[in-house]
Structures are given as structure tokens and as C-alpha cells.
Write a protein that holds these residues in place. Structure first.
Motif, PDB file in Angstrom:
ATOM      1  N   ARG A 157       1.113   1.328  -4.006  1.00 23.17           N
ATOM      2  CA  ARG A 157      -0.041   1.147  -4.855  1.00 23.17           C
ATOM      3  C   ARG A 157      -1.314   1.244  -3.999  1.00 23.17           C
ATOM      4  N   PRO A 158      -1.463   2.390  -3.293  1.00 24.78           N
ATOM      5  CA  PRO A 158      -2.627   2.499  -2.400  1.00 24.78           C
ATOM      6  C   PRO A 158      -3.911   2.688  -3.210  1.00 24.78           C
ATOM      7  N   GLN A 159      -5.022   2.368  -2.588  1.00 24.87           N
ATOM      8  CA  GLN A 159      -6.321   2.608  -3.256  1.00 24.87           C
ATOM      9  C   GLN A 159      -6.785   4.039  -3.046  1.00 24.87           C
ATOM     10  N   GLY A 160      -6.421   4.583  -1.898  1.00 26.36           N
ATOM     11  CA  GLY A 160      -6.736   5.981  -1.634  1.00 26.36           C
ATOM     12  C   GLY A 160      -5.768   6.499  -0.585  1.00 26.36           C
ATOM     13  N   ALA A 209       0.815  -1.224   0.000  1.00 26.52           N
ATOM     14  CA  ALA A 209       0.000   0.000   0.000  1.00 26.52           C
ATOM     15  C   ALA A 209       0.847   1.272   0.000  1.00 26.52           C
ATOM     16  N   ASP A 231      -6.241   3.502   2.209  1.00 30.53           N
ATOM     17  CA  ASP A 231      -5.356   2.566   2.931  1.00 30.53           C
ATOM     18  C   ASP A 231      -3.990   3.157   3.244  1.00 30.53           C
ATOM     19  N   ASP A 245     -14.203   5.872   1.608  1.00 26.50           N
ATOM     20  CA  ASP A 245     -13.457   4.647   1.319  1.00 26.50           C
ATOM     21  C   ASP A 245     -13.268   4.507  -0.186  1.00 26.50           C
ATOM     22  N   PRO A 246     -12.314   3.741  -0.698  1.00 26.17           N
ATOM     23  CA  PRO A 246     -11.242   3.114   0.086  1.00 26.17           C
ATOM     24  C   PRO A 246     -10.105   4.091   0.365  1.00 26.17           C
ATOM     25  N   THR A 253       2.498   2.737 -10.998  1.00 25.31           N
ATOM     26  CA  THR A 253       1.109   2.849 -10.511  1.00 25.31           C
ATOM     27  C   THR A 253       0.305   3.894 -11.271  1.00 25.31           C
ATOM     28  N   TYR A 283      -1.473  10.174 -10.161  1.00 26.77           N
ATOM     29  CA  TYR A 283      -2.026   9.112  -9.316  1.00 26.77           C
ATOM     30  C   TYR A 283      -3.533   9.095  -9.524  1.00 26.77           C
ATOM     31  N   ASP A 284      -4.114   7.910  -9.824  1.00 31.34           N
ATOM     32  CA  ASP A 284      -5.550   7.920 -10.131  1.00 31.34           C
ATOM     33  C   ASP A 284      -6.406   7.288  -9.047  1.00 31.34           C
ATOM     34  N   GLY A 285      -5.826   7.030  -7.863  1.00 31.46           N
ATOM     35  CA  GLY A 285      -6.650   6.629  -6.726  1.00 31.46           C
ATOM     36  C   GLY A 285      -7.202   7.866  -6.038  1.00 31.46           C
TER      37      GLY A 285
END
Lengths: 688, 688
Positions: free
Chosen positions: B9-12, B6, B69, B66-67, B140, B38-40
Motif C-alpha cells: 500500500r505504497p503512497q508512491g 509499503a 516510499d 513526494d510522496p 489497494t 493503482y492510484d498512488g
């Protein structure tokens, strides 16, 4: 000493073989003369063209108007001789032969080149080349090469034994914005050679540092003589390549095995004050620093950084190169602590922390330069977002050129690549060298410090008193017999243990009784050089019987030829040294000193200097080996008489100078005790 | 083994302390996330702002959707703990603390940092930092640092113990066009450490080579374990700095004096297959070459050049680094001679002469790659006017990526700077590293060859059979008495000369008679460690009287404490070795082998490996010292029993593994003769 000024500042130049075809060298030369603004006469010689790049063409050099003092020949090899003769007739004193097809192509070319040599000698013509890319002077300005591009004017000269390396340096200079004064590619050195060009560049007031790419010097003695003289005014930095191609001559002594061409070059460079770089980039790094900044008065460096890691890299490099961190005075630490954030490190290396900007750098740089314990300053910055690198560059450049800053060298390390080119340009304009990586400052400052030490030491050996050669010493070729060795030792007052050469066990044992015990017995046989290798040396014999029995045994060893016995008083205790001399084909007698014994070639603990060696130099040789520590009395042993070793090195170097017929000398072991030094075993080889 | 995916490569990601002020770090982080695509989810936390760079601001992490992390904390140090607790409560598993003000600022910061540690341990939070610049993943893509710029995507990973060095590498990467996969600055390593990140990058399929800047590893054993495993798949190239800051602990043995932190790091890196670069630039050179080109199958190099001088520079560098010139087959020479001008050199280095162009390069490169004696090819060009460097770059790139070219490494040296940047870009796009100076290819190819050898050797020592520890060995702290030493030698079957410890001259002389002569007499006294230093060792005693007299003399020496006499059969002849062990604080038992005797510390002829040492490794240690030659029977002496030395090194390493209470062992001298090896003197120090 002739100065070949017309190769760099001619009044008019004829280009023989000038061409209109942009793919020909004869075009490139005219193009460079024109494009790089040479304002003397440009006279293309081409009977089939009217003009090239706006310059009128001539049929032959005879048609060219005066003044013309240089011709550049770019014609096929077979035509060079005729064109050269025309230049002679026309009264042109300097000729650059760009054309290849001479010595480098084999026997036919050798003959051609010999003809050129003869013509030039006969008519007193200065010939550069053949097979070279010619000369550049950025101040004249003058560029007679066909290589694209032209460095900006500067104060670094470059003499190269490779045209290709010259082209690479030109391209590097253009890319990095570093200025050069003169460049010359020597080619086959049929006329003008490396030493001539050293003298010519030394005489140029625009050239403050001479760099040179060397594959091999043309005349060792002439190089030594000129380089030693020039180095006193102008630093010479050499990249000598071909380290791996060590001479293949038969080696008969430890000294010979350890010496080799590289040791001779190192000794010659050290003697002449020539700084030897190990890589092309290093040569250029050193040149910038020495051309642009003053020499340090000592080896203590102040490191100023905004990042701990970069500081550690610099410290690693400095210490590996023999430099030290300046201790800093309390006054400086106090000054720094009042100007830096509380968490900054005011111990050297000074870490001003990432948040500090150009003003902090200016204040701290000034503070370090003011500190008497600081001999040089390295200013490092890692990329950060607080200020543009160019601001820091301006600050460093300004402080470095203040009256205070001009007294001590300042080197910059603005790390990175993408964001730093403007900063580098600013620094280079202000004559502060900038390096992308902190590791490069180590050897650079060490080279500056080495030069300072060389300038301060009187390394001139031309006027030292050499012991006069004794009248009665005569040698015949081959290994000197023991009597000859003894006579040489006596003549130069080199102490050795009492001994005699005898023929029978009885004689040996009786003589041993008269010497007192312990004694050493050695087998002398014509075909045995390393005596211990065959059990021919027996140490520590304690009474008549022992000597008798061992003598009998030695005489029975199966070697052909005459056998004799050397009975020698045994020298116990002390430090075993080796002292030797071989003759290098370029630089003459090369002295060696090191740890002695039978494992000399494995331990490789040896230092070299060219003869003659003064006592001071002999001491420095000892200091470069572990002998230095051993003689002090290593691990509880009594200190040995170092001065007696120094004297023997000095005297052996006098033997080398006085008796050129002696090709090799080796004393091993030379035992150094508290009561003096003793040449226990000495071998001397004489050549025809 | 946890993989901290994370961080790359975090989701958010929530940015706590996000700012609208472009001069604040909290702005830089948001800017980099946005600018580098970054596209999260990007969630700036700032209760006093509505939005930053188009991204809605939130009051606290509790308000973030969410998300999410990963949280990046950029708030003042005193506020970090509270914000961390909020992240815990919100269920954010990964936290990067950019803020400084912790361990690095002294006692107050240590307390703060301990609190963070506790919280993370309690709640199983992965914490990166504090005091770091965060993470980058170019694939990422994700950039959570505040440093300007972003490398292009590539396959080199970088783990750094310095944020500033990371910033410098980012800037270098942007300037040179070299791609990176992931970068991470570790900061204070309060949670996630160097080994965690090694494992994380090793698990990333975009990262093919891991580079790392190390000031000191956090846990030597964990590093060794992970690095050894990872190196089998992914090359690790380390720049370990701080060479000059050797440990200052009291040194009581030769082994201790010669070992030090650097020897331990070198041994650990060698064991784990980590390539140790000596400079930052060298680390990057090696990384490109190893990431982009196959490893050589041997150390024979073909050199292709259009300039003799540049070829010599390359040869010097190759030979200095232990590489060789490929001999080339007759077929290759024939092939080359039919395609090159008559004066070209078809001996390696191949000089195709200045007039040759890209086609000649293509043909010769193909010819060299086809030659079975060639393991790697270096292609060099000096600037010339015949063709643009970019044409050559295209040719080299094309041949290098042909099926033939993909089997052997090809390195390019397009010399210069001003005219070469396009060529470098083309080569780097084709994954051929280009160097501006030929000298850099030496260590680069040597590093590739070193890796190949490491992969081919089975250096795994985890499953080797260690001799079981004898049950009855018990040691008390301090220097082991002679009986203890004898028991240890016997238990591990290390041969030593017959001896006895006795108290009176009479006993000594009688025992000597029973041993046979010559014998050695040693004074054993509690306060004497280096016996020879005080004349406490007397060799070569030849009869009862001699032993008696010497024994009497030794017992009269003025040392306090109990005195005993060791009478030992004298081992004559043979090679003197030293074998020793010290414990490194990071990497555990470090074995040493070298030339023995009293001058060990001067000669510095020693090799190191971590214990346990297999026989193969012991042999390699011997080969790195001059023992290798001495044991073969140097200069006429009989060959010694090398295998017996190998066994003793192996067994001593088993002692080191079996008995952690033993802090130091040294056998000096260990005499190796043709009939075996004998531990003549051994000292063992036991710690509590």
C-alpha cells in the motif's frame, strides 16, 4: 461370449414411451438420437402423437418397419413387462429398460424384475437395465440416453454402475474436450452385466482404453477371467468405490482380520492387470495418458521445466509414486548445455529458466527423448509473458508425434487456468495429456509403468502345475485337530518341528527327553483359538522337570472340554512370518504373507494374492513386506532360506485350490531360518 | 516486529528500469500498475523516455516528487547496487529488486547480494528480493509484478518462495474466479524473509487466510514463533515441497534414521497450527473452504446427494480422511421422510433421488443443518435434466448464508465441467466452495476439523514448567559412558533396572547373585553402538555359572579398545517402546516415540513432536502409534503403566531443552510394564 453390439450400433431403434413433452425422459431419448445424428431408423412409439422431432410415431412396436434390433423402454415400471413381451413377439433382440421401479424399490420391484429376467432368458433377449441411462457410441454415432450432451468421438470406453456418474463423466468430457468411444450405464444388471460389457467394449475397434466405475463386480470369477484376457490387449482402469463398507462377517484369524473385501479386490485387479485409480479424476487422467501415449519402458523420467518450484512439485509426486529421475547421459548434458543459458540446470529436473521459449522446449524435449536413460518426459511450464501457452502446446504436440516422440510417453503440465484452455485443446488434439498441476503426473506415469510391467510379466496362472490332491485326506467341519493338521502338512511337504500330542505330564516330559531340548508345550483345548492369549503356549523349556511342571499347570487351566498337550521341538532364531488363506466371496482363495508373531494385526505388514500363487508371485508378495529385508539377514543376523518360504506359500495355495472345503488356513509363526522354514503353529478351519 | 506495509500500500512508487518495450519486464511492471488501477504516484525512471503509458518519466529517483516510499528495481544485476544507493539517498524506505543475477548464479552473484544486504542493514532499508516478481494487493489496488493478469479482490493471501508458482496461482485465480487479498514472491530473501511477510499479511485486515508455498523456512525458530501466534487468528495453509530431498547427514540412531527433515517440518507445522497440504490444488481447496465457511464443531458430516454413486465416493473420501457420517436424529429422519419421495434414503448419506430439484435440496440442507449430530454438510449433485445447476447453486448459497447456515460449513459438489461454470461462479460469489469431484471434500473437511481441534487445544508450550537442569551434570563430546548415562537418568528421575559396570567374569557373576535372576549381560566397547548387532547383549541368564561363562565369552570378542561388562537386572514382560531425540537444524530438538526393539526402522511405527513436550502432547504421540493399543493390554496381557511412559517422554524433552550440547538420545528398549517403565538401554551422544 456374446457381444452385444446392437446396444451401440443398432440398425433401427424403437423408443417405447417416446414423448413430446421436453420434461419427460421419453422425449430426451428421442432428442439425443436425433441431435447426435444417429442415422439408423428412429421409431418413437406413442399412440397419442403423430411425430416427435420430425420422426413419425407408431402405435406399437408391431407397426415399426424393419430393420429394428433395439428397443429402449421408457414407460412406467408396471407397463414394462407387457412392452417387453411385445418386443419379443416383434423379434427385437436387444432391449434397454430405462425405467426405474424394480429391485431398487423393494420386494414388489424384485418380483417385477424377476419376471423380466425370466422372459429374457426364455426368449434369448439381451436386456440392459432396468434402471439405467442406456448406451452411447460416438463413432456410430448413437446416443440412447436422456442426458444432455454428447462427448466428442475418441478412444476411451466407460462402463458404469451408476447412471449419475456417467452423466458427470459426459459433462466432464464435454468441458475438457476429451473424446470417448462408448459409454454404458449398467443399471440393475438384470440381463447384461459388467462382464458382458467389458467383453463388448473390448471387441470394439474404436475403444483403446476401458474405464469403469465399479461398486461391486457381479461375478468375481467371470470378471477375473474376462479382465485378465482383455487386459493383454486393452488397458482396463477401474474406480472401485465403497472402500469403507468392509464385509462384516465374523473374523476368526489374523488373516481374516487383515484381508477383507478391499484386499481381495486389490489382489484380483493386480492379477487381472486392471489398474485401480483412487479417484474419478485420477481414472480420467490415467485413461488419457494410456490412450494417447506409449507406455514407458522403465521408471526413469526426464523433467523439463521453466521454473524450479514446479519441477520440485513434479519430483515429489514422481518419487512418491515410485518413479525415478533419469540420470541422463553425458552426451545429453553436453547437448543441453550448448543450447541453454549458462545458469540453466542441465541436471534432471532440467530447468531451462523463465526466459526460454518454445524453441528451447522443442530442442530439450528432443534431447531428453533421445537419451537412453529416459523412459518418459514431463514438460512443465509456469505462466510467463514471453510466449503464448498455445505456442508451447504446438511444439510439445509436434515433437511428441515425431517418430522419436512416439516411442516414449510425453505428459504436459501447462500450469494455470485462465490462460491455458487453448493450449490444452491443442495438446489434447495432438494426444498429449495436459495437467493444470504438476502433482497429477506422479500417479499417472506410475500407472503406465505398472501396466508395462504387468504386460511383461507372465502372470498367467491357468497352466501352472498344481500339486495333485492326496487321495487320503478327509476333513470334517470345524477346526482341524492336530492330527489332521499334521496330515495336511505331511501331504503337502510343509516342514514342521517334530512333535506329539500327549495327555499326561509324564508322557510329555518323557517325549521331550526323546526330542532334546529346548521344547515348546502347548495346551490344545477345543474352545481356544489364539493359544498365546491365555498363556497356553510355553516356550523354551529346558529339562524333564520343567516340562513336567508346566504340563501339569496347563492341564489345570479352567477350560471345559478335552485337553491335550502338544510337545514340540523348539525352533530358535530365524524370522517369524505368517502365511494364511481365507476365501473371498467373489474372488475365492486369498493368500496372505507377512510379518508373523502375536502383533500381526497391529503391524499390518502383509501382502495378498489370489490362489494359485506361483513361486514368482510368492516372491513378489514377500517383496511387498518387510520380510524381504528381514530374510536377507537384517542387522547382522544370518540370511534366512527365502526359497523355503516361497515354496510353502506356493504349496499352501495348492491346498487352497485343491480343497475348497477348507475355509481358512493360518501358519503363525512360520519360522524361516538359514536351514529352512518351519510351520510352528498351523490352524485350519473346514466348512461344510 | 516490523510490518512492511509499503510493499502493498505504497503512497508512491518509482520503477527504476521502466521501459517502453512491451517485451521487457520494466514495461510489464508499469503496465500492471496502470492497468490494475493503482492510484498512488507512478514514477517510471528512464532517462531516455518522456513517458510510459501516460506516466511522465524521470531521469533518476532524485527527480521524483513526494510522496514515494517504494522503488521497484528492474535493471541489470551489476547496476542494482548503484540504483539502491540512490534510493537510500532519496529516502525511499522500501525496495523490491526484481532483477536476477545474484545468489542464484554463483559466487559472483553471492558477492553482489552481500553488498545489497550490507547497504540495507546499514541504512535500515526493507529489501524484497532480489530475483522476485514483487507484490500484489487487490484491495489497494496495487500490482507491482510483471505477470499478466490480476486476481479479483478476496481474502486469501499467498506468500511464495517461487515466482513461477505465484504466476501459476494468479492464472488459476483468474480462471476460477477466486479472490485473493495479497500475493508476494520472496525471491532470494536477502532482506525481507518469509517470516516478515507472514507477519505483514497477518496484520492485513483484508487477509483472512494465509497460504504459502515453502521450499524451506529461513529460520525455524522465528517461523515457529510467528506462525504459532498468527495461527490463533489467521489460518496458515502451507504447501511444503522438496519431500524427496531428505538430509544426507550421517545417521547413528534409529531415531535419526526415522526422523529426517520431513518429520521435523510436520512436527513444527502441527505445533504451530499450520495446515500442511500435499498438493497445490489441495492448498487452494482448503483455503477457499476455510476462508469462506465456518469451522465444524466436530467430525460428523451430513452428505446430501441425488445420486448414490456420488455419495459413496464422498463417503470413501471422508472416511479415508478421518471424518465420520453423522448419525442423524429421529426428528431429522422424520422431517426428511415427509419431504422426500418414498424410495429416497433418509439414512446418511441422504439420497434424494434423481427426480428431486432445488426445493428438495433447500429443505434437506436446512434439515441437516438443524440436526445437532451434524457438524458439516456436503451437497452433491450429478448432472440431470430437471433443473439448471445454477438454480441449485443459488439455493445452496442462500441456505448457507442464512443464520442457521452460517453456523456450520457447507461444501458443494456440483459434478461435471461443461454445464457447471455458472453454478460455480454463483457459489463462489456466495462463499460456498464448489468441487467438480466428490473426492476432494474429504481432506478439505478434515483440514477444517484439524484447525478447529488445534484452536481448542492449548498447544502453547512456552510457559510449561521445565525441570531445572541439575548443576552437577557435565558431559564430554562423544557417546556418553555408562556412568554418564546413569547420572543423566538419575538426575531426571527416569527409572532403569539396577545394574553395574564391571570388568571380570567373577565380579559380574557375584554382582548378578546380589541382584537376583534373571539378569542381562551387555558388552560395553568403545566402537560398538548397536550392541545387539554383534551378539553383545545376552538375555535371561539364570545363575552364577551362566553369567560367568557368558561374561568370559563376551570379553573374548575381538574388538579393540577397552571392554567392560554391564550386568543388569532383566525386566521381563511388558511393552517395548523406543523414545528418542535428535536435533533438527531448523526446528531444534525433535522427540520420537514408537514401538521399540531391534526392528524399529522396519516397522516405522513412530510419532514426532518438537521439544518441550507436555504430558498431553506425549499422550497424543503415543496415540499416533500402535503403542496406544499395546499399552491397553493387547490380547489378554495386563495393561501397562502408560502414565510412566508419558512422564519419561516429558522428562526426556526437558533434557533436550536443558542440555543443547546433547545431540542425540535414544532409549531402546524402554520397557513399559504394569508397575512402571524402565529404560533398559539408553545411548546419549554429546557434541562439542
Amino acid at each position: 461370449m456374446t457381444i452385444f453390439e446392437a446396444f451401440f450400433r443398432p440398425q433401427g431403434v424403437a423408443i417405447v414411451g417416446a414423448s413430446r413433452d421436453p420434461f419427460k425422459l421419453g422425449y430426451g431419448v428421442v432428442r439425443n438420437l436425433v441431435n447426435h445424428h444417429y442415422d439408423g431408423g428412429i421409431y418413437p412409439i406413442n399412440p397419442r402423437a403423430d411425430e416427435i422431432l420430425g420422426h413419425k410415431c407408431y402405435n406399437t412396436v408391431f407397426d415399426v418397419p424393419d430393420p429394428v434390433d433395439l428397443a429402449v423402454l421408457v414407460v412406467p415400471a408396471p407397463a414394462v413387462e407387457e412392452e417387453l413381451l411385445r418386443c419379443v413377439e416383434r423379434g427385437i433382440s436387444h432391449v434397454t429398460v430405462v425405467s426405474g421401479g424394480f429391485r431398487e424399490v423393494g420386494p414388489e420391484g424384485v418380483v417385477r424384475e424377476e419376471r423380466l429376467k425370466q422372459i429374457c432368458a426364455e426368449h434369448d433377449i439381451a436386456l440392459l437395465g432396468p434402471n439405467c441411462i442406456g448406451t452411447i457410441d460416438t463413432h456410430t454415432p448413437f446416443n440412447s440416453t436422456f442426458v444432455a450432451g454428447h462427448p466428442r468421438p475418441g478412444d476411451i470406453g466407460f462402463i458404469s454402475q451408476s447412471g449419475a456418474v456417467t452423466a458427470a463423466v459426459i459433462d466432464w468430457a464435454r468441458g475438457s474436450g476429451v473424446g470417448f468411444s462408448r459409454m454404458v450405464s449398467l443399471g440393475n444388471q438384470s440381463g447384461v452385466n459388467d462382464v458382458d460389457m467389458l467383453n463388448t467394449l473390448a471387441n470394439d475397434h474404436n475403444t483403446h482404453v476401458i474405464t469403469t466405475y465399479i461398486e461391486g463386480v457381479s461375478d468375481g470369477q467371470a470378471f477375473l477371467h474376462s479382465a485378465s484376457r482383455i487386459s493383454k490387449q486393452r488397458p482396463i482402469i477401474a474406480l472401485k468405490v465403497g472402500r469403507s463398507s468392509a464385509g462384516a462377517k465374523a473374523v476368526t484369524s489374523h488373516t481374516g482380520a487383515l484381508a477383507g473385501t478391499e484386499a481381495a479386490y486389490n489382489a484380483a485387479f493386480r492379477r487381472a492387470g486392471v489398474l485401480r485409480a483412487s479417484r474419478l479424476e485420477e481414472m480420467l487422467d490415467w485413461a488419457l495418458a494410456i490412450a494417447w501415449q506409449p507406455l514407458p519402458r522403465g521408471n526413469c523420467v526426464g523433467v523439463l521445466t521453466n521454473a524450479g518450484g514446479a519441477g520440485v512439485m513434479a519430483v515429489d509426486a514422481l518419487e512418491a509414486a515410485g518413479m525415478e529421475l533419469a540420470p541422463l547421459t553425458d552426451a545429453t548434458k553436453n547437448y543441453l548445455s550448448q543450447r541453454l543459458p549458462p545458469m540453466a540446470s542441465i541436471q534432471n529436473p532440467i530447468d531451462i529458466l523463465a526466459g526460454s521459449g518454445p524453441a528451447s522446449y522443442a530442442l530439450c524435449l528432443d534431447g531428453l527423448l533421445s537419451d537412453e536413460t529416459v523412459d518418459a518426459v514431463v514438460v512443465i511450464t509456469a505462466p510467463q509473458d514471453w510466449f503464448a501457452p498455445v505456442s508451447l502446446a504446438e511444439v510439445i504436440g509436434e515433437v511428441s508425434s515425431s517418430p522419436l516422440g512416439r516411442k516414449k510417453p510425453v505428459l504436459a503440465v501447462i500450469m494455470g487456468l485462465a490462460s491455458t484452455s487453448d493450449a490444452t485443446q491443442v495438446l489434447h488434439r495432438r494426444r498429449v495429456p495436459n495437467f493444470a498441476f504438476p502433482e497429477r503426473i506422479g500417479s499417472t506415469l506410475a500407472a503406465m509403468w505398472q501396466r508395462k510391467q504387468w504386460l511383461d510379466s507372465n502372470s498367467d496362472t491357468t497352466d501352472i502345475g498344481i500339486l495333485p490332491p492326496p487321495d487320503d485326506l478327509k476333513f470334517s467341519p470345524g477346526w482341524l485337530p492336530q492330527e489332521g493338521v499334521d496330515a495336511l502338512l505331511a501331504a503337502y511337504q510343509i516342514p514342521c518341528p517334530p512333535s506329539a500330542v500327549l495327555d499326561t505330564p509324564d508322557e510329555a516330559a518323557n517325549f521331550a527327553d526323546s526330542l532334546g531340548y529346548p521344547v515348546v508345550l502347548k495346551l490344545l483345548a477345543g474352545d481356544v483359538t489364539h493359544k498365546t492369549d491365555i498363556g497356553g503356549v510355553r516356550l523354551n523349556l529346558l529339562d524333564w522337570n520343567a516340562v513336567y511342571q508346566v504340563a501339569e499347570g496347563l492341564l489345570n487351566t479352567p477350560f471345559t472340554g478335552a485337553k491335550h498337550l502338544l510337545v514340540q521341538k523348539m525352533i530358535t532364531g530365524g524370522v517369524e512370518a505368517i502365511v494364511g488363506m481365507v476365501r473371498d466371496s467373489q474372488f475365492g482363495p486369498l493368500m496372505m504373507v507377512g510379518s508373523g508373531g502375536t502383533q500381526v494385526e497391529l503391524i499390518k505388514d502383509a501382502a495378498f494374492e489370489l490362489a494359485p500363487v506361483t513361486r514368482k508371485l510368492a516372491g513378489e508378495m514377500i517383496d511387498r513386506t518387510t520380510l524381504s529385508l528381514l530374510l536377507q539377514g537384517y542387522r547382522g543376523r544370518p540370511a534366512a532360506d527365502r526359497e523355503s518360504l516361497v515354496k510353502i506359500i506356493e504349496r499352501l495355495s495348492h491346498i487352497a485350490v485343491n480343497h475348497p472345503e477348507i475355509a481358512e488356513i493360518e501358519i503363525n509363526p512360520l519360522i524361516v531360518r538359514d536351514d529352512g522354514a518351519y510351520a510352528v503353529d498351523m490352524r485350519v478351519r473346514v466348512e461344510k
